[in-house]
Write a protein that holds these residues in place. Structure first.
Motif, PDB file in Angstrom:
ATOM      1  N   PRO A 149     -14.660 -18.464  -5.865  1.00  0.00           N
ATOM      2  CA  PRO A 149     -13.855 -17.987  -6.997  1.00  0.00           C
ATOM      3  C   PRO A 149     -14.090 -16.519  -7.344  1.00  0.00           C
ATOM      4  CG  PRO A 149     -14.799 -20.150  -7.471  1.00  0.00           C
ATOM      5  CD  PRO A 149     -15.422 -19.692  -6.197  1.00  0.00           C
ATOM      6  N   THR A 150     -15.334 -16.048  -7.214  1.00  0.00           N
ATOM      7  CA  THR A 150     -15.617 -14.650  -7.568  1.00  0.00           C
ATOM      8  C   THR A 150     -14.791 -13.695  -6.721  1.00  0.00           C
ATOM      9  OG1 THR A 150     -17.880 -15.241  -8.192  1.00  0.00           O
ATOM     10  CG2 THR A 150     -17.411 -12.909  -7.787  1.00  0.00           C
ATOM     11  N   PHE A 151     -14.708 -13.955  -5.430  1.00  0.00           N
ATOM     12  CA  PHE A 151     -13.949 -13.085  -4.542  1.00  0.00           C
ATOM     13  C   PHE A 151     -12.447 -13.252  -4.756  1.00  0.00           C
ATOM     14  CE2 PHE A 151     -18.050 -13.318  -2.416  1.00  0.00           C
ATOM     15  CZ  PHE A 151     -18.253 -12.001  -2.023  1.00  0.00           C
ATOM     16  N   VAL A 152     -12.028 -14.455  -5.105  1.00  0.00           N
ATOM     17  CA  VAL A 152     -10.611 -14.679  -5.402  1.00  0.00           C
ATOM     18  C   VAL A 152     -10.186 -13.843  -6.608  1.00  0.00           C
ATOM     19  CG1 VAL A 152      -8.893 -16.368  -6.152  1.00  0.00           C
ATOM     20  CG2 VAL A 152     -10.580 -16.997  -4.400  1.00  0.00           C
ATOM     21  N   ILE A 153     -10.997 -13.901  -7.672  1.00  0.00           N
ATOM     22  CA  ILE A 153     -10.684 -13.132  -8.886  1.00  0.00           C
ATOM     23  C   ILE A 153     -10.696 -11.630  -8.584  1.00  0.00           C
ATOM     24  CG2 ILE A 153     -11.504 -12.543 -11.197  1.00  0.00           C
ATOM     25  CD1 ILE A 153     -12.568 -15.437 -11.380  1.00  0.00           C
ATOM     26  N   ALA A 154     -11.709 -11.205  -7.823  1.00  0.00           N
ATOM     27  CA  ALA A 154     -11.800  -9.774  -7.489  1.00  0.00           C
ATOM     28  C   ALA A 154     -10.589  -9.323  -6.682  1.00  0.00           C
ATOM     29  CB  ALA A 154     -13.082  -9.504  -6.714  1.00  0.00           C
ATOM     30  N   SER A 155     -10.137 -10.131  -5.736  1.00  0.00           N
ATOM     31  CA  SER A 155      -8.977  -9.750  -4.926  1.00  0.00           C
ATOM     32  C   SER A 155      -7.700  -9.712  -5.766  1.00  0.00           C
ATOM     33  CB  SER A 155      -8.812 -10.717  -3.749  1.00  0.00           C
ATOM     34  OG  SER A 155      -8.473 -12.013  -4.196  1.00  0.00           O
ATOM     35  N   ILE A 156      -7.571 -10.620  -6.728  1.00  0.00           N
ATOM     36  CA  ILE A 156      -6.397 -10.621  -7.603  1.00  0.00           C
ATOM     37  C   ILE A 156      -6.385  -9.373  -8.481  1.00  0.00           C
ATOM     38  CG2 ILE A 156      -5.292 -11.790  -9.555  1.00  0.00           C
ATOM     39  CD1 ILE A 156      -6.204 -14.447  -8.324  1.00  0.00           C
ATOM     40  N   VAL A 157      -7.557  -9.001  -9.013  1.00  0.00           N
ATOM     41  CA  VAL A 157      -7.649  -7.769  -9.809  1.00  0.00           C
ATOM     42  C   VAL A 157      -7.261  -6.563  -8.967  1.00  0.00           C
ATOM     43  CG1 VAL A 157      -9.233  -6.226 -11.020  1.00  0.00           C
ATOM     44  CG2 VAL A 157      -9.362  -8.694 -11.409  1.00  0.00           C
ATOM     45  N   ILE A 158      -7.764  -6.512  -7.738  1.00  0.00           N
ATOM     46  CA  ILE A 158      -7.405  -5.415  -6.838  1.00  0.00           C
ATOM     47  C   ILE A 158      -5.905  -5.430  -6.573  1.00  0.00           C
ATOM     48  CG2 ILE A 158      -7.640  -4.544  -4.487  1.00  0.00           C
ATOM     49  CD1 ILE A 158     -10.538  -5.487  -4.546  1.00  0.00           C
ATOM     50  N   GLY A 159      -5.336  -6.620  -6.401  1.00  0.00           N
ATOM     51  CA  GLY A 159      -3.901  -6.731  -6.156  1.00  0.00           C
ATOM     52  C   GLY A 159      -3.072  -6.196  -7.302  1.00  0.00           C
ATOM     53  N   VAL A 160      -3.456  -6.529  -8.539  1.00  0.00           N
ATOM     54  CA  VAL A 160      -2.711  -6.056  -9.708  1.00  0.00           C
ATOM     55  C   VAL A 160      -2.837  -4.539  -9.840  1.00  0.00           C
ATOM     56  CG1 VAL A 160      -2.612  -6.109 -12.235  1.00  0.00           C
ATOM     57  CG2 VAL A 160      -2.861  -8.243 -10.939  1.00  0.00           C
ATOM     58  N   VAL A 161      -4.051  -4.023  -9.702  1.00  0.00           N
ATOM     59  CA  VAL A 161      -4.269  -2.575  -9.797  1.00  0.00           C
ATOM     60  C   VAL A 161      -3.522  -1.857  -8.675  1.00  0.00           C
ATOM     61  CG1 VAL A 161      -5.985  -0.741  -9.681  1.00  0.00           C
ATOM     62  CG2 VAL A 161      -6.481  -2.829 -10.965  1.00  0.00           C
ATOM     63  N   ALA A 162      -3.595  -2.395  -7.462  1.00  0.00           N
ATOM     64  CA  ALA A 162      -2.930  -1.762  -6.325  1.00  0.00           C
ATOM     65  C   ALA A 162      -1.422  -1.774  -6.499  1.00  0.00           C
ATOM     66  CB  ALA A 162      -3.317  -2.482  -5.034  1.00  0.00           C
ATOM     67  N   ALA A 163      -0.875  -2.887  -6.972  1.00  0.00           N
ATOM     68  CA  ALA A 163       0.576  -2.977  -7.171  1.00  0.00           C
ATOM     69  C   ALA A 163       1.038  -1.994  -8.237  1.00  0.00           C
ATOM     70  CB  ALA A 163       0.964  -4.400  -7.552  1.00  0.00           C
TER      71      ALA A 163
END
Length: 273
Positions: A149-163
Motif C-alpha cells: 500500500p505504501t508504494f501504491v499511495i506514493a505512485s498515485i501521489v506522483i501520478g496526480v502531481v505529474a498530471a
C-alpha cells in the motif's frame, strides 16, 4: 513469502528506451496542445487535442509502461497478459489525458483556470494511476501478485502531481525552448510513477498452479510500438498541414488587400496659360 523477480532482466537499455519514448510522446503532445490553443476553428482544435491525447496518453504514458514491462521477469513462472484488460488500460490513459486537456483548455470564464487545472490534474492523475494498476492487473503468472500500500499511495501521489504539471506545461510551454525541458520533466514523472509502483510489487509463485494463459509482452509490444509510431507520424502530418496563427493572419491580410477596391487616381489639375 515473496518470490524473486527482476525489473531489468533485459538490461538498463529498456529504461532509457522507455524514457526516450515518453519524452518524444510528451513533446509531440505539447506541440499539438499549443497549436490547438492558437487555432480559431473548433474542428481544428478538437483534431489537435485528440492528437495530443493520443501522443501523451497513448505513447508517453501507456506505451512507456509496456516498454518498461519488457524487463519484468519472474524466475519459475512465465509472465502473460490479459488482452482485454491491457486494452482497457490504454483507453483509461488516453481518455484521462483527453479529459484533462479539454478541461484545462476550455475557454469558459468559470471556474477559474487554476481550479480547472487542479481538478483536471487530480482526475487525470487518478486515471493514469488506474491505467498502471489495470495493466498490472492484466498480468498472469503461476501464482499471485500483491502491491504494498505504501508504494501504491506514493505512485498515485506522483501520478496526480505529474498530471497537474503536464497540464500546466501544456498551457505555458508556448516556445520551443520551453517545450523540450517540459517534455524531459514529463518523461521523468511518468517513469517515476511506473517504477515507484513496481517497487511495491510482491510476487508469490505456486509451482502447483496451472501455467498462465494470455499474450506475452513481446507479442503485445511490437503491435503497440508500431501503433505508437503511427500515432506520432499522424500527429506530425496533421501539425504540418495545419496552418499556424501567423499563416492565418497573413492570409487574412492578403485577402483584405486583394478584395479592397483600388482608390481612384486623382484627376489632373488643368492649368490656364
Amino acid at each position: 513469502m515473496s518470490h524473486e523477480m527482476h525489473h531489468f532482466s533485459m538490461g538498463l537499455w529498456v529504461l532509457f528506451l522507455a524514457y526516450a519514448v515518453s519524452v518524444i510522446g510528451s513533446l509531440v503532445g505539447l506541440i499539438c496542445v499549443q497549436h490547438a490553443m492558437a487555432a480559431a476553428d473548433r474542428s481544428v482544435r478538437w483534431r489537435l487535442t485528440a492528437c495530443a491525447a493520443l501522443s501523451i496518453g497513448g505513447v508517453a504514458i501507456w506505451l512507456m509502461h509496456f516498454l518498461g514491462m519488457t524487463g519484468f521477469d519472474i524466475p519459475g513462472s512465465a509472465v502473460r497478459y490479459d488482452l482485454s484488460l491491457t486494452v482497457l488500460s490504454m483507453v483509461l490513459s488516453v481518455g484521462a489525458t483527453g479529459f484533462g486537456l479539454v478541461v484545462v483548455g476550455s475557454r469558459a470564464s468559470w471556474p477559474g483556470r487554476g481550479v480547472r487545472l487542479v481538478a483536471a490534474g487530480v482526475v487525470m492523475g487518478l486515471a493514469v494511476s488506474a491505467m498502471h494498476y489495470t495493466g498490472m492487473w492484466a498480468i498472469r503468472i503461476r501464482g499471485s501478485i500483491d502491491h504494498e500500500p505504501t508504494f501504491v499511495i506514493a505512485s498515485i501521489v506522483i501520478g496526480v502531481v505529474a498530471a497537474t504539471a503536464a497540464l500546466w506545461f501544456s498551457q505555458v510551454a508556448g516556445r520551443w525552448y520551453l517545450r523540450v525541458p517540459a517534455a524531459l520533466l514529463m518523461g521523468v514523472a511518468v517513469i517515476s510513477l511506473h517504477y515507484t509502483g513496481m517497487a511495491g510489487v510482491r510476487v508469490h509463485v505456486d509451482p502447483a498452479a496451472a501455467p498462465p494463459v494470455g499474450v506475452s509482452v513481446t507479442q503485445l509490444l511490437f503491435p503497440a510500438f508500431g501503433l505508437g509510431m503511427v500515432v506520432l507520424g499522424t500527429a506530425a502530418v496533421i501539425l504540418l498541414l495545419t496552418p499556424s496563427q501567423a499563416d492565418v493572419e497573413l492570409d487574412e491580410q492578403i485577402t483584405r488587400w486583394v478584395s479592397s477596391p483600388a482608390e481612384p487616381e486623382p484627376a489632373p489639375v488643368s492649368r490656364s496659360v
